[in-house]
Structures are given as C-alpha cells and as structure tokens.
Design a protein around this motif. Structure first.
Motif, short mmCIF file in Angstrom:
data_model
loop_
_atom_site.label_atom_id
_atom_site.label_comp_id
_atom_site.label_asym_id
_atom_site.label_seq_id
_atom_site.Cartn_x
_atom_site.Cartn_y
_atom_site.Cartn_z
N TYR A 6 1.24 -4.73 0.32
CA TYR A 6 0.97 -3.63 -0.62
C TYR A 6 0.63 -2.37 0.16
CZ TYR A 6 0.89 -6.69 -4.71
OH TYR A 6 1.25 -7.54 -5.71
N ARG A 7 1.26 -1.27 -0.20
CA ARG A 7 0.89 0.05 0.34
C ARG A 7 0.76 0.98 -0.86
NH1 ARG A 7 5.21 0.84 5.28
NH2 ARG A 7 5.00 -1.25 6.12
N ILE A 10 1.71 -0.50 -4.17
CA ILE A 10 3.09 -0.95 -4.46
C ILE A 10 3.50 -1.96 -3.39
CG2 ILE A 10 5.52 -0.25 -4.63
CD1 ILE A 10 3.99 0.96 -6.87
N HIS A 12 5.70 -3.62 -0.81
CA HIS A 12 6.80 -3.15 0.04
C HIS A 12 7.42 -4.33 0.78
CE1 HIS A 12 5.07 0.78 -0.55
NE2 HIS A 12 5.90 1.37 0.30
N PRO A 17 9.57 0.40 -0.63
CA PRO A 17 8.91 -0.11 -1.84
C PRO A 17 9.90 -0.93 -2.70
CG PRO A 17 9.17 2.30 -1.94
CD PRO A 17 9.73 1.86 -0.63
N ASN A 19 9.97 -1.42 -5.85
CA ASN A 19 10.43 -0.80 -7.11
C ASN A 19 11.64 0.12 -6.84
OD1 ASN A 19 8.80 0.97 -5.77
ND2 ASN A 19 7.73 1.75 -7.58
N GLN A 20 11.68 0.71 -5.66
CA GLN A 20 12.85 1.54 -5.31
C GLN A 20 14.13 0.69 -5.29
OE1 GLN A 20 12.64 3.70 -1.46
NE2 GLN A 20 14.83 3.19 -1.27
N ARG A 327 3.78 -3.56 -8.88
CA ARG A 327 2.73 -2.55 -8.99
C ARG A 327 1.42 -3.33 -9.12
NH1 ARG A 327 3.75 2.72 -9.90
NH2 ARG A 327 5.87 2.28 -10.54
#
Ligand SMILES: Cc1ncc(COP(=O)(O)O)c(C=O)c1O
Length: 419
Positions: A6-7, A10, A12, A17, A19-20, A327
């Motif tokens: 998590y960064r 989110i 990664h 990430p 979600n991207q 998330r």
C-alpha cells in the motif's frame, strides 16, 4: 508478497497503482510483478549455489510466454508436461537442451515432437511409457534420454490433490520396481539412462518430506551410478511451499537448501530442480471488482466479476487466498467472496473476514500467480481475463482478454452444419 504494497492508501504492484491497471485493462485482470519473478529465481540460485542446479521452471504453474521468457533470460530450463507446453517454451525462447518432459500420459505425437527438438530428458512414469519412447526414438534414428520418476512413498503433508509421492498416487514407480524398470530400460534400443526423478507434491512447507524422500532415493542412485555409466542426474522436482496466509511461514529457499544440499552434493550427481509455485505464486494477483453486495439470512456475499473460472484453487483445493481491498479500508465484514458462475462451489473466499467493500470497489486476490490463469477456463462462456506484467513503473499487456468471438472461434457457424 513484497511486490504488492500500500502506498498512500492504494495497493500497488511495484510502482504502479492497481486501480490504474483496472481502469486501463478492465477486470478481472491477472497482474504480475516481473521484479518478484527475478528475485525469486535469484534467491533459489543463490541458496543452491553449492550444487549449481539446473533450475527448470515448471511451466504448468504459469505458462504465459512473458513469464517463460523472463526465466529463459535468466538461464532457466523448463519442466513441461505436454506438447503444448513444449511449444510455448520454445516459442518464448527456451533452450531445448534445458527442457525436461514429465507426466504420466505422454502421447506418441508429443514424444516425437520432444525427440525432434532434442530435449534434455524425459521423466518416465512406467515401463510401457519407456517402451513407447524407445519405439519412437528408434524409428527416428535417435536416442532419447530418460529418468524414471520414483515414488518414494512419503507424505508431503499437503492437500491430497497436490500430494504426488505417496503409494496411492498415480505418479512414478514404487521403489521395489525401480531396479527392474531400470534394468529393462537399459535393454531398450533408442534409450539412454540419464538419471532419476522425484517430485513428491506441491505447497510443502517443511523440509522433512524432502529429506525423507532423498534418504530413500539416494541409495538407489548410488546403485544406478555403478550400473549405468550414463546415469548422471538427479531431478529433485518442485514443491517448495509459499506463504498464502499472513501467519504462514513459507519454506524459505535457504532452509530448503540447508536441508537438501549436503546429501545431494555428496552424491556427485548433477542436480535438476522443477520449482513452479515458489517462483511465480506471490508474483501475481487476480484483480476483480465487487458488483453486488448481497445479504442473506446467514451471511454476506460479495459478488465479484472473478470466479472459479478465473481462479479454481479455492473451489478445487479449498485453497486460501488473502483478499485485499485496492483502496485500503479498515472496516470488515464476515462472508464469502463469490463469482458470477452458476455453481455453489464458485467462491474465491468462503466464511472469511473480508474488507468491508461496497459495490464498485476493487479487490485483489493475493498469491494468484501460480495455478491461476493456467487453470482458468471459459466455463459459463465467460472470456478469460487479460494478463499484465509490471516491472518498476513499466508495464506490458502480456495477454489480451478473450473476446466473445474467441469463445466460438473454433466452432463452425451452427447454421451451416450439415449431417
Ligand atoms: C513433475 C512436477 N514437477 C514440478 C512441479 C511444480 O510443483 P510446484 O509448483 O509445487 O513447485 C509439478 C507440479 O505439479 C510437477 O508435477
């Protein structure tokens, strides 16, 4: 699982990430970290340095060409179990001289293909199979190198479906038969005896089963070394277990090596290993999106777009995969993460404490790099997911999502079928 962190709240993969990736490629989506693949390979090479094994990555764990290519570039060989895997490995740049061919049911066509490509050796599971290989080799004017797979009858203390070295399993020859099988194979024209193979199971978390199996097969190897001048190799298979649960200790490469290296080094044999899960399992996640939250009288069902067709391990082996919200959220719910497939056995996580996601949220099914996509199907006519590989900030689409047209690509138009 270090590749997934998590960064800023989110999750990664390396520096990207998740979600991207979901926005870019849709879900369900398999995502792999190339850095993790390389790190795992290097860790095994370093741990086993004293015996300099030929590491033959077990293609069945994840047969994507980009994964195979990554290992080929590191000097890896490959453990295959079908003509299809041989084709995939060669297409991805594998050196045929570093390919070993296992499996109980090799067809004549597959055997001929492998002989034509001059693979390193076949691991042989029965005398009739040795005869079949001999017939093929002789008719092709070739010599096929073989190693009988010996079943040492040890309990690897893993799920019964992935235990392969017990007497009741279909794999290998029992110890008592080994001498006769080798003596018989030595008489066959077209056969060269290369060594001995064992593979006792998968997801093994302690060293004892490996040590016990080696204690049994090494004395046999000594006899065969004396009898057959071409007997030079011991293939110790795969099976090194990884971490699936936060509180689970994986079998570290260093601990594995400390337990097995002294004995195999003394044997003077050249060593082959066939790791699969250890190299790829924690390099991958299956990214999915929750579509509905359904509250039944007994529990909550999080209904996502990934199911047993994409990842069958939970349904098939009651396997545990950690579930993380992409998330980060702190709340939890008690229930099942299920897919869209019309089977009650379609679940990704059952009776678990899950992140309290809402419809539309993304979830990562962790440790899905091994036996994930390679076991995926199109059941319920659901196209198979896309696959993406990431290294640092860079990414590559390594398999496009199936289209609906792909589902019927090999079927003629039903309207045109005449009987
Ligand atoms: C002959 C053989 N070698 C290697 C492997 C790879 O096992 P793992 O992924 O547990 O390392 C398997 C898995 O089924 C196998 O059957």
């Amino acid at each position: 699982m270090d590749a997934f962190t998590y960064r800023n709240g989110i999750l990664h993969v390396d520096d990207v990430p998740l979600n991207q990736l979901a926005d870019q490629y849709g879900t369900p989506l398999y995502v792999y970290s190339r850095s993790h693949l390389k790190a795992q390979f290097k860790a095994l090479v370093d741990a086993m340095a004293e015996v300099k094994p030929l590491i033959c990555y077990s293609v069945k764990a994840n047969s994507n060409g980009a994964v195979i290519r990554t290992f080929a570039d590191l000097g890896s060989g490959f453990d295959i179990v079908s003509g299809g895997e041989l084709f995939r490995a060669l297409r991805a740049g594998a050196d045929a001289g570093k390919i070993v061919f296992a499996g109980v049911g090799k067809t004549e066509d597959e055997i001929r293909y492998a002989i034509r490509e001059n693979i390193r050796f076949f691991t042989v599971e029965s005398e009739p199979e040795a005869m079949q290989i001999a017939r093929c080799a002789e008719s092709m004017g070739a010599r096929a190198r073989i190693a009988f797979r010996i079943n040492p009858d040890v309990d690897p203390k893993t799920h019964k479906y992935i235990s392969t070295g017990k007497k009741e399993n279909k794999f290998g020859l029992d110890m008592e038969r080994a001498q006769r099988a080798y003596a018989f194979a030595a008489t066959l024209p077209g056969i060269e005896i290369a060594g001995l193979h064992m593979h006792i199971g998968s997801q093994i978390l302690t060293v004892e089963p490996f040590v016990e199996a080696l204690d049994k097969v090494l004395p046999l190897c000594r006899q065969f070394q004396a009898l057959y001048p071409t007997f030079k190799t011991l293939d110790i298979g795969g099976g090194i277990g990884i971490q699936y649960k936060p509180d689970q200790a994986p079998l570290a490469a260093a601990a594995f090596a400390a337990a097995v290296v002294p004995a195999i080094k003394r044997s003077g044999l050249s060593i082959v290993m066939e790791p699969g899960r250890n190299l790829v399992g924690n390099a991958g996640v299956l990214l999915c999106r929750a579509h509905y939250i359904k509250e039944s009288p007994l529990k909550v069902f999080v209904i996502a777009d990934a199911g047993m067709n994409d990842l069958i391990r939970p349904s098939l082996y009651q396997a545990h995969h950690d579930i993380r919200a992409v998330r980060q959220i702190t709340g939890t719910l008690q229930g099942d993460l299920v897919g869209p497939i019309c089977e009650s056995g379609d679940f990704v996580a059952q009776d678990r404490v899950l992140p309290a996601v809402q419809a539309g949220d993304l979830l990562a099914v962790m440790s899905a790099g091994a036996y994930g996509f390679s076991m995926a199907s199109t059941y319920n006519s659901r196209p198979r997911p896309a696959e993406v590989m990431v290294e640092g900030k860079r990414l590559a689409l390594i398999r496009e999502r199936d289209t609906r047209e792909d589902l019927v690509a090999r079927e003629p138009d039903p309207a045109g079928i005449r009987f």
